[in-house]
Design an enzyme around this catalytic site. Structure first.
Site: not given
Length: 215
Positions: A53, A115
């Site tokens: 990701s 993230k």
């Protein structure tokens, strides 16, 4: 004249004393090692990336050092085998746009995610044709993410939360899916990549805060 009676000296169990001394020194060493471990654990933590990701900047299997004092220092005591977990934090600093953060996944706190912070409390975030807008202004992205064609928003970020996204926009479960991230769930900021050796580097920091929070 009184006669002095020379009492025989009391024999001491030298062997027993040596064993007890060695045991005590061993216990002290273990206690010191545990104290140092928990002290270090409350300041920094290692983290292994699982998934793609954050491509192209961070890769599956890469190991990072996380600064736990960056935003919400506190007390952390975990013994997984005994299912003991104590986390008490005090949020003193707010994440900045562009920071790479590791956090407890809000939908399953037994899992940790990584993230990038995109928008701050009070700001309005929107994704149009793969480009990110904050408060209506196109956000610079010098970290070079893999863009996504999906649109999102607009959404005003609630207080005490931040909006996070993976750098690999088409392959990331992030705030576009499960909403803004509560700041109390943030473990810390990724500051150093140390494994594999060819990936050794200080995690780049970008000054993207020229976009001010909405009133």
């Amino acid at each position: 004249m009184r006669r002095r009676h020379n009492l025989p000296a009391r024999a001491e169990p030298v062997g027993e004393r040596s064993v007890l001394s060695a045991i005590w020194e061993f216990v002290q060493t273990i206690l010191l090692a545990l104290a140092l471990f928990f002290l270090i654990r409350n300041v920094v933590q290692n983290f292994r990336i699982d998934g793609i990701s954050m491509e192209p900047n961070f890769h599956n299997g890469q190991f990072l050092i996380v600064n736990r004092f960056a935003y919400c220092p506190g007390l952390h005591f975990e013994v997984p085998l005994l299912r003991i977990k104590l986390n008490k934090t005090w949020c003193l600093n707010q994440p900045q746009r562009g920071d790479v953060v590791v956090f407890e996944y809000p939908l399953d706190t037994s899992r940790d995610f990584i993230k990038r912070v995109i928008a701050l409390p009070g700001e309005t975030v929107e994704v149009k044709n793969g480009q990110v807008y904050v408060n209506g202004t196109l956000m610079p992205e010098p970290f070079g993410p893999n863009p996504s064609g999906r649109n999102y928003g607009p959404l005003k970020v609630p207080p005490d939360t931040v909006f996070v996204m993976g750098d690999n926009r088409n392959n990331s479960s992030d705030s576009r899916v499960w909403g803004p991230l509560p700041q109390r769930d943030i473990i810390g900021e990724a500051i150093l990549s140390y494994w594999p050796p060819q990936s050794w580097a200080i995690v780049p920091q970008y000054d993207l805060n020229s976009l001010s929070a909405a009133d």
